[in-house]
Design an enzyme around this catalytic site. Sequence first.
Site, PDB file in Angstrom:
ATOM      1  CG  ASP A 134      92.629 -23.075  -7.158  1.00 46.90           C
ATOM      2  OD1 ASP A 134      91.667 -22.860  -7.922  1.00 46.90           O
ATOM      3  OD2 ASP A 134      92.497 -23.263  -5.939  1.00 46.90           O
ATOM      4  NE  ARG A 184      88.342 -19.570 -10.086  1.00 47.07           N
ATOM      5  CZ  ARG A 184      88.808 -20.613  -9.392  1.00 47.07           C
ATOM      6  NH1 ARG A 184      89.966 -20.561  -8.777  1.00 47.07           N
ATOM      7  NH2 ARG A 184      88.093 -21.720  -9.303  1.00 47.07           N
TER       8      ARG A 184
HETATM    9  C1  LIG Z   1      86.715 -17.529  -6.845  1.00 43.53           C
HETATM   10  C2  LIG Z   1      88.114 -17.099  -6.537  1.00 43.53           C
HETATM   11  C3  LIG Z   1      89.164 -17.970  -6.762  1.00 43.53           C
HETATM   12  C4  LIG Z   1      90.476 -17.557  -6.533  1.00 43.53           C
HETATM   13  N1  LIG Z   1      91.509 -18.384  -6.908  1.00 43.53           N
HETATM   14  C5  LIG Z   1      92.780 -17.909  -6.825  1.00 43.53           C
HETATM   15  C6  LIG Z   1      93.873 -18.648  -7.363  1.00 43.53           C
HETATM   16  O1  LIG Z   1      93.718 -19.747  -7.915  1.00 43.53           O
HETATM   17  N2  LIG Z   1      95.115 -18.108  -7.270  1.00 43.53           N
HETATM   18  C7  LIG Z   1      95.345 -16.877  -6.682  1.00 43.53           C
HETATM   19  O2  LIG Z   1      96.495 -16.431  -6.651  1.00 43.53           O
HETATM   20  N3  LIG Z   1      94.324 -16.183  -6.142  1.00 43.53           N
HETATM   21  C8  LIG Z   1      93.059 -16.660  -6.199  1.00 43.53           C
HETATM   22  N4  LIG Z   1      92.030 -15.904  -5.691  1.00 43.53           N
HETATM   23  C9  LIG Z   1      92.325 -14.746  -4.811  1.00 43.53           C
HETATM   24  C10 LIG Z   1      92.556 -13.469  -5.611  1.00 43.53           C
HETATM   25  O3  LIG Z   1      93.780 -13.543  -6.274  1.00 43.53           O
HETATM   26  C11 LIG Z   1      92.533 -12.230  -4.699  1.00 43.53           C
HETATM   27  O4  LIG Z   1      93.552 -12.334  -3.751  1.00 43.53           O
HETATM   28  C12 LIG Z   1      91.231 -12.014  -3.947  1.00 43.53           C
HETATM   29  O5  LIG Z   1      90.136 -12.326  -4.746  1.00 43.53           O
HETATM   30  C13 LIG Z   1      91.094 -10.545  -3.517  1.00 43.53           C
HETATM   31  O6  LIG Z   1      91.050  -9.720  -4.653  1.00 43.53           O
HETATM   32  P1  LIG Z   1      89.704  -8.978  -5.183  1.00 43.53           P
HETATM   33  O7  LIG Z   1      89.674  -9.155  -6.650  1.00 43.53           O
HETATM   34  O8  LIG Z   1      88.531  -9.495  -4.459  1.00 43.53           O
HETATM   35  O9  LIG Z   1      89.978  -7.455  -4.953  1.00 43.53           O
HETATM   36  P2  LIG Z   1      90.395  -6.611  -3.676  1.00 43.53           P
HETATM   37  O10 LIG Z   1      90.706  -5.253  -4.176  1.00 43.53           O
HETATM   38  O11 LIG Z   1      91.436  -7.328  -2.881  1.00 43.53           O
HETATM   39  O12 LIG Z   1      89.073  -6.594  -2.822  1.00 43.53           O
HETATM   40  C14 LIG Z   1      87.902  -5.907  -3.215  1.00 43.53           C
HETATM   41  C15 LIG Z   1      86.954  -5.887  -2.032  1.00 43.53           C
HETATM   42  O13 LIG Z   1      86.543  -7.243  -1.723  1.00 43.53           O
HETATM   43  C16 LIG Z   1      86.520  -7.457  -0.321  1.00 43.53           C
HETATM   44  N5  LIG Z   1      87.553  -8.452   0.036  1.00 43.53           N
HETATM   45  C17 LIG Z   1      88.529  -8.946  -0.760  1.00 43.53           C
HETATM   46  N6  LIG Z   1      89.247  -9.879  -0.097  1.00 43.53           N
HETATM   47  C18 LIG Z   1      88.727  -9.961   1.138  1.00 43.53           C
HETATM   48  C19 LIG Z   1      89.031 -10.756   2.285  1.00 43.53           C
HETATM   49  N7  LIG Z   1      90.015 -11.650   2.291  1.00 43.53           N
HETATM   50  N8  LIG Z   1      88.272 -10.590   3.380  1.00 43.53           N
HETATM   51  C20 LIG Z   1      87.255  -9.700   3.412  1.00 43.53           C
HETATM   52  N9  LIG Z   1      86.910  -8.933   2.363  1.00 43.53           N
HETATM   53  C21 LIG Z   1      87.640  -9.053   1.238  1.00 43.53           C
HETATM   54  C22 LIG Z   1      86.791  -6.123   0.311  1.00 43.53           C
HETATM   55  O14 LIG Z   1      85.556  -5.485   0.521  1.00 43.53           O
HETATM   56  C23 LIG Z   1      87.602  -5.410  -0.730  1.00 43.53           C
HETATM   57  O15 LIG Z   1      87.541  -4.012  -0.610  1.00 43.53           O
HETATM   58  C24 LIG Z   1      90.721 -16.289  -5.950  1.00 43.53           C
HETATM   59  C25 LIG Z   1      89.652 -15.419  -5.714  1.00 43.53           C
HETATM   60  C26 LIG Z   1      88.376 -15.789  -6.019  1.00 43.53           C
HETATM   61  C27 LIG Z   1      87.275 -14.823  -5.786  1.00 43.53           C
END
Ligand SMILES: Cc1cc2nc3c(=O)[nH]c(=O)nc-3n(C[C@H](O)[C@H](O)[C@H](O)COP(=O)(O)OP(=O)(O)OC[C@H]3O[C@@H](n4cnc5c(N)ncnc54)[C@H](O)[C@@H]3O)c2cc1C
Length: 308
Positions: A134, A184
């Site tokens: 991560d 990722r």
């Molecule tokens: C598989 C995976 C691994 C990850 N690993 C890391 C990592 O190693 N380091 C790191 O910094 N970040 C990590 N993240 C988190 C990432 O950086 C984002 O903070 C997170 O994915 C929200 O961004 P989004 O791309 O979903 O878009 P956004 O624009 O934030 O969300 C899009 C839509 O998804 C839904 N959504 C998003 N988040 C939430 C929530 N918490 N609760 C409810 N609904 C939500 C909502 O409907 C929102 O409108 C990871 C995310 C995923 C999916």
Amino acid sequence: MLGPVILAASRSDRMRRLISAAPVTKQVVDRFIPGETVDDIVPIIKDLTDKGLELTMDVVGEDITTPGQAAAARDAYLALIDHLEELELGERVEMSVKLSMFGQALEGGHELALANVRPVVEAAAAIGTTVTLDAEDHTTLDSMFAIHEELRKDFPQTGCVIQAYLFRTEADARRLAASGSRVRLVKGAYKEPAEVAYQQKHEIDKAYVRILRILMEGEGYPMIGSHDPRLIAIAQELAHKAGRKLDEYEFQMLYGIRGDEHLRLAAEGHRMRVYTAYGTDWYGYFMRRLAEKPANLRFFLRSMVSKG
Ligand SMILES: Cc1cc2nc3c(=O)[nH]c(=O)nc-3n(C[C@H](O)[C@H](O)[C@H](O)COP(=O)(O)OP(=O)(O)OC[C@H]3O[C@@H](n4cnc5c(N)ncnc54)[C@H](O)[C@@H]3O)c2cc1C
């Protein structure tokens, strides 16, 4: 505006004590972290894989303060891998690890984290699966990428995470794509200063698309870590344009977020991997989920008030 405040709270010991002790918290936490022990999580692994989903498992924890805690983190992953061996799911269930949980921030932390993570990567390979490192805050990334490169010499399938909000990430993506790595791509979940990271959502989204294009056109294996419907559609388009087959990239989402979308993508024939966290040290992970969506915080506060 709330996101940065919650992210600051995610690093506060006082808030950690307050929130961890709140009577209602556990109920809300369960949505994102559906178990505390390996025994809790095995039925969930079986259920999700039976539905055609793949998993990446995270034993929650980060920012440990003693080498003993780092060794305990390593052992927790090894115990999980022991259980996975019996399930014979191979690469359908991989591991995600945070190097700060393996001692990266302690004295001599780079070597310590490498020494602790290596046995986990070896054990994962022995049961036919792999590990993804991560990405944490930007100060940890040079060490993370160096550990990733070192592990890839013996275990080329080891993956890593890059964050679209950081200015450095396009260059990292080019290097990783050229070396054929599993990568990722996420937007980024930490509170980062304007000197190193985009602050506006539209800038982060545009960077995500630019970086995704680099990964799709490169030699590696892109893993699209996002719940954003627009980015998912763009990823499908870019994969198609790059001539990638359905098994030459995958989608990844977090357990508890957009579960119907997990099933829809899997039903369309995509590889869909659910990041599934479990364990007792859930505070940091949980707070980042609250920060990503203010509605989560409102729900959390409402349930505290109604219980109170
Ligand atoms: C598989 C995976 C691994 C990850 N690993 C890391 C990592 O190693 N380091 C790191 O910094 N970040 C990590 N993240 C988190 C990432 O950086 C984002 O903070 C997170 O994915 C929200 O961004 P989004 O791309 O979903 O878009 P956004 O624009 O934030 O969300 C899009 C839509 O998804 C839904 N959504 C998003 N988040 C939430 C929530 N918490 N609760 C409810 N609904 C939500 C909502 O409907 C929102 O409108 C990871 C995310 C995923 C999916």
